[in-house]
Write a protein that holds these residues in place. Structure first.
Motif, PDB file in Angstrom:
ATOM      1  N   ASP A  88      28.485  22.106   7.206  1.00 45.09           N
ATOM      2  CA  ASP A  88      29.655  22.988   7.115  1.00 45.09           C
ATOM      3  C   ASP A  88      29.283  24.321   6.477  1.00 45.09           C
ATOM      4  O   ASP A  88      29.704  25.391   6.953  1.00 45.09           O
ATOM      5  CB  ASP A  88      30.760  22.319   6.298  1.00 45.09           C
ATOM      6  N   ALA A  89      28.500  24.277   5.404  1.00 49.36           N
ATOM      7  CA  ALA A  89      28.117  25.507   4.703  1.00 49.36           C
ATOM      8  C   ALA A  89      27.248  26.388   5.588  1.00 49.36           C
ATOM      9  O   ALA A  89      27.444  27.611   5.671  1.00 49.36           O
ATOM     10  CB  ALA A  89      27.376  25.163   3.407  1.00 49.36           C
ATOM     11  N   ALA A  90      26.282  25.779   6.254  1.00 49.88           N
ATOM     12  CA  ALA A  90      25.368  26.546   7.100  1.00 49.88           C
ATOM     13  C   ALA A  90      26.096  27.171   8.280  1.00 49.88           C
ATOM     14  O   ALA A  90      25.895  28.355   8.597  1.00 49.88           O
ATOM     15  CB  ALA A  90      24.228  25.652   7.592  1.00 49.88           C
ATOM     16  N   GLU A  91      26.960  26.412   8.930  1.00 54.54           N
ATOM     17  CA  GLU A  91      27.601  26.891  10.150  1.00 54.54           C
ATOM     18  C   GLU A  91      28.724  27.872   9.882  1.00 54.54           C
ATOM     19  O   GLU A  91      29.198  28.539  10.812  1.00 54.54           O
ATOM     20  CB  GLU A  91      28.076  25.696  10.980  1.00 54.54           C
ATOM     21  N   PRO A 149      13.244  25.697   2.781  1.00 52.97           N
ATOM     22  CA  PRO A 149      13.162  26.173   1.392  1.00 52.97           C
ATOM     23  C   PRO A 149      12.485  25.152   0.489  1.00 52.97           C
ATOM     24  O   PRO A 149      12.451  23.960   0.794  1.00 52.97           O
ATOM     25  CB  PRO A 149      14.639  26.353   1.007  1.00 52.97           C
ATOM     26  N   VAL A 150      11.957  25.645  -0.626  1.00 52.52           N
ATOM     27  CA  VAL A 150      11.347  24.761  -1.625  1.00 52.52           C
ATOM     28  C   VAL A 150      12.151  24.860  -2.928  1.00 52.52           C
ATOM     29  O   VAL A 150      12.487  25.954  -3.386  1.00 52.52           O
ATOM     30  CB  VAL A 150       9.863  25.094  -1.862  1.00 52.52           C
ATOM     31  N   PHE A 151      12.467  23.682  -3.495  1.00 45.64           N
ATOM     32  CA  PHE A 151      13.222  23.587  -4.744  1.00 45.64           C
ATOM     33  C   PHE A 151      12.329  23.031  -5.845  1.00 45.64           C
ATOM     34  O   PHE A 151      11.413  22.241  -5.596  1.00 45.64           O
ATOM     35  CB  PHE A 151      14.435  22.659  -4.569  1.00 45.64           C
ATOM     36  N   ARG A 152      12.638  23.443  -7.067  1.00 45.06           N
ATOM     37  CA  ARG A 152      11.975  22.896  -8.244  1.00 45.06           C
ATOM     38  C   ARG A 152      12.860  21.819  -8.866  1.00 45.06           C
ATOM     39  O   ARG A 152      14.069  22.001  -9.022  1.00 45.06           O
ATOM     40  CB  ARG A 152      11.724  23.986  -9.278  1.00 45.06           C
ATOM     41  N   VAL A 153      12.242  20.682  -9.195  1.00 45.32           N
ATOM     42  CA  VAL A 153      12.938  19.618  -9.936  1.00 45.32           C
ATOM     43  C   VAL A 153      12.074  19.240 -11.137  1.00 45.32           C
ATOM     44  O   VAL A 153      10.917  19.648 -11.242  1.00 45.32           O
ATOM     45  CB  VAL A 153      13.184  18.376  -9.036  1.00 45.32           C
ATOM     46  N   ASP A 154      12.624  18.455 -12.051  1.00 41.95           N
ATOM     47  CA  ASP A 154      11.878  18.112 -13.265  1.00 41.95           C
ATOM     48  C   ASP A 154      10.849  17.015 -13.050  1.00 41.95           C
ATOM     49  O   ASP A 154       9.850  16.944 -13.766  1.00 41.95           O
ATOM     50  CB  ASP A 154      12.848  17.688 -14.385  1.00 41.95           C
ATOM     51  N   GLN A 201      20.349  29.819   3.544  1.00 41.61           N
ATOM     52  CA  GLN A 201      20.695  30.343   2.221  1.00 41.61           C
ATOM     53  C   GLN A 201      22.063  29.812   1.771  1.00 41.61           C
ATOM     54  O   GLN A 201      22.236  29.415   0.613  1.00 41.61           O
ATOM     55  CB  GLN A 201      20.723  31.871   2.241  1.00 41.61           C
ATOM     56  N   ALA A 202      22.999  29.781   2.692  1.00 44.04           N
ATOM     57  CA  ALA A 202      24.326  29.259   2.348  1.00 44.04           C
ATOM     58  C   ALA A 202      24.254  27.788   1.966  1.00 44.04           C
ATOM     59  O   ALA A 202      24.916  27.335   1.015  1.00 44.04           O
ATOM     60  CB  ALA A 202      25.284  29.459   3.522  1.00 44.04           C
ATOM     61  N   ALA A 203      23.455  27.014   2.687  1.00 47.77           N
ATOM     62  CA  ALA A 203      23.304  25.601   2.364  1.00 47.77           C
ATOM     63  C   ALA A 203      22.589  25.412   1.030  1.00 47.77           C
ATOM     64  O   ALA A 203      22.927  24.508   0.250  1.00 47.77           O
ATOM     65  CB  ALA A 203      22.533  24.903   3.487  1.00 47.77           C
ATOM     66  N   CYS A 204      21.620  26.265   0.737  1.00 45.43           N
ATOM     67  CA  CYS A 204      20.901  26.184  -0.541  1.00 45.43           C
ATOM     68  C   CYS A 204      21.829  26.454  -1.721  1.00 45.43           C
ATOM     69  O   CYS A 204      21.668  25.860  -2.795  1.00 45.43           O
ATOM     70  CB  CYS A 204      19.740  27.177  -0.555  1.00 45.43           C
ATOM     71  N   ASP A 205      22.784  27.346  -1.526  1.00 48.54           N
ATOM     72  CA  ASP A 205      23.761  27.614  -2.591  1.00 48.54           C
ATOM     73  C   ASP A 205      24.522  26.338  -2.942  1.00 48.54           C
ATOM     74  O   ASP A 205      24.811  26.068  -4.117  1.00 48.54           O
ATOM     75  CB  ASP A 205      24.736  28.713  -2.146  1.00 48.54           C
ATOM     76  N   SER A 217      16.558  23.649  -8.478  1.00 48.56           N
ATOM     77  CA  SER A 217      16.592  25.116  -8.503  1.00 48.56           C
ATOM     78  C   SER A 217      15.798  25.653  -7.319  1.00 48.56           C
ATOM     79  O   SER A 217      14.644  25.260  -7.102  1.00 48.56           O
ATOM     80  CB  SER A 217      15.986  25.651  -9.802  1.00 48.56           C
ATOM     81  N   LEU A 218      16.397  26.542  -6.570  1.00 53.19           N
ATOM     82  CA  LEU A 218      15.723  27.135  -5.426  1.00 53.19           C
ATOM     83  C   LEU A 218      14.617  28.070  -5.905  1.00 53.19           C
ATOM     84  O   LEU A 218      14.854  28.968  -6.711  1.00 53.19           O
ATOM     85  CB  LEU A 218      16.718  27.911  -4.565  1.00 53.19           C
TER      86      LEU A 218
END
Length: 409
Positions: free
Chosen positions: A164-167, A138-143, A209-213, A222-223
């Protein structure tokens, strides 16, 4: 299916679409899948003027294809054959194998079969999966780059939290690593998973997606997109050639000099020269990511025969062929950097493709988990090696055009 829709005929169902009562893409809500497929076929024939009689002749219940296609009208049948048997000494595959291939390219199986024969005369080929892991980036936006570095640091410090989130989303997949890449105000996180016997693209997507959350909840990032193309899926990419994706697998063989001369009608030195000047120098001059003769041919044919994602031939053909003269004869190898294969899920569930996997003895989950997909990768690599040997020798002996001519292709 409602009571009023019980056992409709294809003709009646098609008429309801014409009347605007039923949507073309929702026919399966009003009839069994085969009836819905037949009704859709009638509508397409009417609109296009084409006859779809042969497309409508398929040997499995349309329900079996429900996870694999929408708006089904039938099936396209591709001629299927085998090459071999060829001896594979792999980390997961061991024994004599017929390799199933589906293609419309005449002379391909004849060529690969010749390579298999030569490999067997040399005692078989060795193959090993060297790395494995399905990626999603995934690509995230930062300032700013400062925030980008902070996110990269946070990811390195919180690997267990992301794991943990992903699995939590999968009973089989395991998150092995997350590697950050900062590009200005963009941060790409390349997640890498062990997906066992599944090709694992869907598994990796859901888990990521779970890890990105978690990343969004715990940082200022921000994703922007769940896939930022650094994965890289279904596109030529140097990152896959360097870091691998799916399975990285190599097959090699040492062919005695007399076998090269008698069966390939050339010499080890001539094959090695063709490989250097064509596959290495020629490919470099062209800016190619594949340094091989035609690995895509074997990858595509075996993908079609075993239910793999055909679009991933793009990465699967990301391969390097080597050929060296040794005292004993010719050493040749093929290394496929990003072969994305599975023996469960996706198209592997389709009846004809499942039979292709049965030919190799790798249908379903392996014991241990991941073993069957490794074996499939090793068999594909050996098939690719056979194809390379045959084509390189045809070029070295200047028999390529005459071979196609004699086969009438």
């Amino acid at each position: 299916m409602t009571d009023s829709d019980t056992d409709p005929t294809p003709e009646a169902l098609a008429e309801r679409v014409r009347a605007g009562e039923v949507r073309f893409h929702a026919l399966e809500e009003h009839a069994d899948p085969d009836t819905a497929t037949a009704a859709r076929r009638l509508l397409v024939e009417e609109q296009s003027g084409a006859s779809l009689e042969t497309v409508g002749e398929y040997a499995f219940d349309a329900a079996a294809a429900d996870p694999n296609i929408e708006n089904m009208i039938g099936a396209v049948q591709i001629p299927a054959g085998v090459v071999g048997p060829v001896t594979v000494d792999g980390g997961a595959a061991s024994g004599n194998y017929y390799l199933p291939m589906a293609t419309t390219e005449g002379a391909l199986l004849a060529s690969v079969n010749r390579g298999c024969s030569v490999i067997d005369r040399a005692g078989g080929a060795t193959a090993r999966v060297t790395t494995s892991g399905m990626t999603r980036a995934p690509v995230f936006r930062v300032d700013s780059v400062v925030e980008g570095e902070a996110l990269a640091s946070w990811v390195r410090d919180n690997g267990s939290t992301l794991k943990d989130a992903a699995e939590e989303t999968t009973s089989h997949g395991e998150l092995e690593a997350v590697k950050p890449y900062v590009v200005g105000d963009n941060v790409f996180l390349r997640f890498r998973y062990d997906t066992k016997d599944a090709m694992g693209m869907n598994m990796a997507t859901i888990a990521t997606q779970a890890a990105c959350d978690v990343v969004e909840a715990e940082t200022t990032a921000s994703l922007v997109a769940l896939s930022g193309n650094l994965c890289t899926d279904k596109k030529p990419a140097a990152i896959n050639a360097v870091e691998g994706r799916g399975r990285s697998v190599t097959a090699d063989v040492l062919i005695p000099r007399d076998v090269v001369e008698e069966r390939l009608h050339t010499t080890p030195a001539a094959i090695a020269e063709v490989n250097t000047r064509k596959n290495l120098v020629g490919s470099a001059k062209a800016g190619s990511l594949g340094f091989n003769a035609h690995v895509a041919n074997v990858v595509a044919a075996m993908f079609l025969a075993t239910g793999q994602d055909a679009a991933q031939v793009v990465e699967g053909a990301n391969a390097i062929t080597t050929a060296d003269v040794r005292e004993e004869g010719l050493y040749a190898s093929v290394s496929l950097a990003s072969l994305e294969v599975g023996t469960v899920g996706g198209g592997t569930k389709l009846p004809t493709q499942a039979e292709g996997l049965d030919v190799l003895g790798v249908r379903g989950g392996g014991d241990p988990a991941g073993n069957n997909a490794d074996a499939l990768a090793e068999c594909i690599a050996v098939g690719a090696l056979a194809g390379e040997l045959s084509l390189l020798s045809a070029l070295a002996s200047r028999h390529l055009s005459s071979a196609h001519e004699s086969l009438g292709r």
